[in-house]
Motif scaffolding. Structure first.
Motif, PDB file in Angstrom:
ATOM      1  N   LYS B  44       1.419  23.878  -5.707  1.00 53.03           N
ATOM      2  CA  LYS B  44       0.072  23.692  -5.155  1.00 53.03           C
ATOM      3  C   LYS B  44      -0.351  24.889  -4.297  1.00 53.03           C
ATOM      4  O   LYS B  44      -1.448  25.436  -4.463  1.00 53.03           O
ATOM      5  CB  LYS B  44       0.029  22.426  -4.292  1.00 53.03           C
ATOM      6  CG  LYS B  44       0.495  21.174  -4.979  1.00 53.03           C
ATOM      7  CD  LYS B  44       0.408  19.979  -4.069  1.00 53.03           C
ATOM      8  CE  LYS B  44       1.323  20.032  -2.857  1.00 53.03           C
ATOM      9  NZ  LYS B  44       2.754  19.998  -3.171  1.00 53.03           N
ATOM     10  N   SER B  45       0.548  25.249  -3.393  1.00 52.54           N
ATOM     11  CA  SER B  45       0.202  26.369  -2.510  1.00 52.54           C
ATOM     12  C   SER B  45       0.021  27.647  -3.315  1.00 52.54           C
ATOM     13  O   SER B  45      -0.887  28.447  -3.048  1.00 52.54           O
ATOM     14  CB  SER B  45       1.294  26.573  -1.466  1.00 52.54           C
ATOM     15  OG  SER B  45       1.372  25.459  -0.623  1.00 52.54           O
ATOM     16  N   THR B  46       0.891  27.822  -4.289  1.00 52.40           N
ATOM     17  CA  THR B  46       0.790  29.016  -5.128  1.00 52.40           C
ATOM     18  C   THR B  46      -0.577  29.082  -5.797  1.00 52.40           C
ATOM     19  O   THR B  46      -1.241  30.133  -5.785  1.00 52.40           O
ATOM     20  CB  THR B  46       1.902  28.984  -6.191  1.00 52.40           C
ATOM     21  OG1 THR B  46       3.156  28.783  -5.543  1.00 52.40           O
ATOM     22  CG2 THR B  46       1.936  30.270  -6.978  1.00 52.40           C
ATOM     23  N   ALA B 165      -8.115  24.705   1.885  1.00 49.15           N
ATOM     24  CA  ALA B 165      -7.299  24.171   2.966  1.00 49.15           C
ATOM     25  C   ALA B 165      -5.966  23.715   2.396  1.00 49.15           C
ATOM     26  O   ALA B 165      -5.926  22.917   1.460  1.00 49.15           O
ATOM     27  CB  ALA B 165      -8.017  23.013   3.649  1.00 49.15           C
ATOM     28  N   ASP B 166      -4.870  24.280   2.931  1.00 46.39           N
ATOM     29  CA  ASP B 166      -3.538  23.919   2.447  1.00 46.39           C
ATOM     30  C   ASP B 166      -2.918  22.935   3.431  1.00 46.39           C
ATOM     31  O   ASP B 166      -2.478  23.327   4.506  1.00 46.39           O
ATOM     32  CB  ASP B 166      -2.673  25.172   2.321  1.00 46.39           C
ATOM     33  CG  ASP B 166      -1.424  24.911   1.486  1.00 46.39           C
ATOM     34  OD1 ASP B 166      -1.126  23.724   1.222  1.00 46.39           O
ATOM     35  OD2 ASP B 166      -0.756  25.894   1.103  1.00 46.39           O
ATOM     36  N   GLU B 167      -2.934  21.664   3.054  1.00 44.88           N
ATOM     37  CA  GLU B 167      -2.438  20.589   3.915  1.00 44.88           C
ATOM     38  C   GLU B 167      -2.979  20.700   5.337  1.00 44.88           C
ATOM     39  O   GLU B 167      -2.198  20.792   6.295  1.00 44.88           O
ATOM     40  CB  GLU B 167      -0.904  20.586   3.915  1.00 44.88           C
ATOM     41  CG  GLU B 167      -0.353  20.322   2.522  1.00 44.88           C
ATOM     42  CD  GLU B 167       1.167  20.263   2.515  1.00 44.88           C
ATOM     43  OE1 GLU B 167       1.725  19.678   3.453  1.00 44.88           O
ATOM     44  OE2 GLU B 167       1.774  20.798   1.572  1.00 44.88           O
ATOM     45  N   PRO B 168      -4.286  20.660   5.485  1.00 47.73           N
ATOM     46  CA  PRO B 168      -4.877  20.871   6.821  1.00 47.73           C
ATOM     47  C   PRO B 168      -4.524  19.764   7.801  1.00 47.73           C
ATOM     48  O   PRO B 168      -4.588  19.969   9.000  1.00 47.73           O
ATOM     49  CB  PRO B 168      -6.381  20.884   6.538  1.00 47.73           C
ATOM     50  CG  PRO B 168      -6.544  20.103   5.286  1.00 47.73           C
ATOM     51  CD  PRO B 168      -5.320  20.371   4.476  1.00 47.73           C
TER      52      PRO B 168
HETATM   53 MG   LIG Z   1       2.653  24.167  -0.067  1.00 45.77          MG
END
Ligand SMILES: [Mg+2]
Ligand SMILES: Nc1ncnc2c1ncn2[C@@H]1O[C@H](COP(=O)(O)OP(=O)(O)OP(=O)(O)O)[C@@H](O)[C@H]1O
Lengths: 393, 229
Positions: B44-46, B165-168
């Motif tokens: 996901k982050s990638t 937003a990455d896991e805000p």
């Molecule tokens: Mg991640």
């Protein structure tokens, strides 16, 4: 990003790490300060030397030949024939005998315990030339052998701090003590270039000094002449065929050669100090590099954040480079000022004053900037080449 | 607005290439509110780093409003990051020794704005995220929820086309999470596109579109049915 902002942020991060910044600067400060000190002193010595060699403002140089009689006789070493022969030399601009014939000679003495070598003007008449304060020598002083003297302002200052204190105090010249009754200006001259520092009545001086025929020939050369060479020739010629070559000797003290020697020594010292300072700057540069590497790794997160909000690699590079240069440059400027301070302080004990020149300032400025650039570029590159994804993970 | 086609990405791990993303095709239109979910390590982050212009090293084609992202040089890429996207991280990513206002104004500084204009704009967005009068505070003196608001203020200060937003809410308790999500919702209702990675079903249900990722592949991509909640 505006360039101003780069400077502002560099300045702030240096200030936020005050102690580390100052410690890192010390090497630069020492390096620059020592170079500036020696250069300022060397420059001062050189200027003083040129001044010594030059008799006139137009750049003509002058030398002196002294005649020392072998006995105690009061003879003049230079006849008109001698002078005329020397005048034929087209390198020589002006020839004059400086002796008591002209009322001017140099003497030993002391003022308030301090040794002095003043040029004394012997007056046979009333004299108040160049008088600043006090009163002049009157005819009566000469008639009644009154030991009174007019002294220059700088001598008065030297002995008694102020003109007022000097008045009515004593000055000793060739063993005789005179009362100071007047102060004359420092640039008091007789004729065109005969400076003098002290005026005393001729009668008083002569009755206390057996040998006043201090014979000095003052030669002034045209600009560009080889002064020592010519003077040496003239002295040799006088010794072989001068009017009094049997009664004494003509001596030439080669000031130029001596000063050349002194300047060679100063040059040698300069090179030595510059080499030492170079090593100090190199080590300081490594210190800067070390500190910048630490700063870069400490601030990895900050770098990542800046990149994430749009900082380009160049902007990160400049941020750290400017920081390094600002550090070395402030060190350089502090070093420059302390160098000048030290030079000024030291020159109080030397016969010349240190000079401030634009070129030494530019040297300090340029060197410290260069150290910052050279030793800051690698850490700055490291900062700007960091991988954003790796930082943010 | 965002068009990904055949996006693949692999990391070098030692001598092997470890492929994280496999042939991702994805379109996101302006104004959408998208949640991306998936197990840890699914990529996901990638993916979101590629979408948010943080990562330029990938295969495939990424077109952003007619700009082919993979063809940009690093400087243009940085500029796009500055102008077109706002990024919000799980752990806020604020510069700790700078004030709240300076953190929020940082993107504008890199956009070349004057300091005076920046201050006015920063105060405006700080008020918008519910933190008026906090320009001169330091981040460490704020709560987690407040810090995340600061980060959101920073992400919207340049008026970007979309937010990523990455896991805000990953570091926040549920009440604070709800506030932050409400803030995103509010921004979205005023026209800002929001793409958000989350582990929280509750949070994902607030969005309009849910993309599920498994082992670097899109597993499902569907509209969120708000009727159930
Ligand atoms: Mg991640
Ligand atoms: N810089 C990197 N170098 C090598 N491998 C990486 C790198 N970044 C991520 N990976 C690997 O890629 C995979 C996907 O990582 P990613 O961070 O995208 O997962 P994620 O879905 O965001 O997980 P999480 O929910 O835990 O945040 C992981 O297996 C991770 O180990």
């Amino acid at each position: 990003m505006q360039i101003r902002e780069l400077f502002v942020s560099a300045f702030r991060s240096l200030v936020s790490n005050k102690r580390r910044s100052i410690l890192t600067m010390i090497g630069i400060i020492i390096g620059i300060a020592s170079v500036i000190t020696i250069l300022a002193l060397g420059d001062g010595a050189r200027v003083a030397m040129l001044k010594n060699l030059q008799a006139s403002d137009s750049g003509q140089q002058s030398t002196e030949i002294n005649f020392a009689a072998s006995g105690d006789s009061k003879i003049s070493g230079f006849s008109d024939d001698d002078l005329n022969r020397i005048r034929e030399n087209n390198q020589v601009n002006k020839v004059s005998v400086q002796s008591d014939d002209h009322g001017i000679l140099s003497a030993d003495g002391s003022v308030n315990g301090k040794n002095i070598n003043p040029i004394v003007y012997l007056t046979s008449r009333a004299n108040d030339d160049h008088l600043i304060s006090g009163q002049g020598i009157t005819k009566n002083d000469s008639l009644v052998n009154n030991p009174v003297a007019l002294v220059s302002q700088s001598l008065a200052k030297r002995g008694y701090r102020s003109n007022r204190n000097a008045l009515n105090s004593g000055i000793e010249i060739n063993g005789t003590t005179y009362t100071i009754i007047g102060i004359i200006s420092d640039d008091a001259t007789r004729g065109s270039y005969n400076n003098y520092d002290v005026v005393v009545p001729r009668q008083v001086f002569q009755s206390n000094n057996a040998d006043v025929s201090a014979n000095t020939l003052k030669l002034t050369f045209v600009t560009g002449a080889n002064v020592s060479e010519e003077t040496k020739k003239i002295a040799e010629q006088l010794n072989s065929s001068g009017s009094q070559h049997n009664a004494g000797s003509y001596e030439f003290f080669d000031m130029a050669a001596m000063l050349k020697g002194v300047s060679a020594v100063i040059k040698g010292i300069t090179y030595f100090i510059v080499a030492v300072a170079g090593i100090s700057l190199f080590i300081a540069g490594i210190g800067v590099m070390n500190m910048m590497y630490i700063a870069v790794s400490e601030r990895t997160q900050e770098i990542g954040i800046r990149m994430a909000v749009g900082a380009s690699q160049q902007q990160i590079l400049w941020q750290f480079l400017i920081e390094a240069v600002m550090l070395t440059l402030s060190g350089g400027m502090i070093g420059y000022l302390s160098g000048l301070g030290i030079a000024m302080g030291v020159s109080v004990f030397l016969p010349f004053t240190a000079t401030v020149s634009l070129s030494t300032f530019l040297l300090a400025f340029g060197t410290s900037t260069a150290v910052g650039l050279v030793f800051g570029i690698l850490p700055a590159k490291t900062a700007s080449n960091k991988n954003l994804i790796d930082i943010l993970r | 607005m965002i068009s990904l086609s055949a996006i693949s990405k692999s990391y070098r791990q030692g001598n092997d290439n470890y492929q994280v993303l496999h042939n991702i095709n994805l379109m996101i239109k302006s104004g959408e509110f998208v949640a991306i979910m998936g197990p840890s390590g699914s990529g996901k982050s990638t993916l979101i780093n590629i979408i948010g212009f943080l990562d330029q090293n990938f295969d495939g084609n990424y077109a952003f409003n007619d700009v082919v992202v993979s063809e940009l040089n690093r400087k243009q890429h940085a500029q796009l990051r500055n102008q077109s996207v706002g990024f919000v991280f799980q752990n806020f990513k604020l510069i700790t020794n700078q004030s709240v206002g300076e953190n929020v104004g940082l993107p504008l500084l890199y956009a070349g704005m004057k300091r005076r204009d920046i201050v006015a704009r920063v105060n405006e967005v700080l008020a918008q995220v519910g933190l008026p009068d906090s320009y001169h505070k330091l981040p460490k003196n704020l709560s987690g929820g407040q810090q995340q608001r600061v980060a959101i203020a920073r992400s919207i200060v340049t008026k970007p086309n979309f937010l990523v937003a990455d896991e805000p809410t990953g570091a926040l308790d549920s009440a604070t999470s709800a506030e932050i999500i409400a803030l995103f919702k509010d921004l979205n209702s005023h026209g800002t596109t929001v793409i958000m990675v989350t582990h929280d079903e509750q949070v994902a249900r607030q969005t309009n579109r849910l993309i599920k990722i498994l082992d670097g592949r899109i597993q499902s991509d569907e509209e969120v049915n708000h009727a159930n909640t």
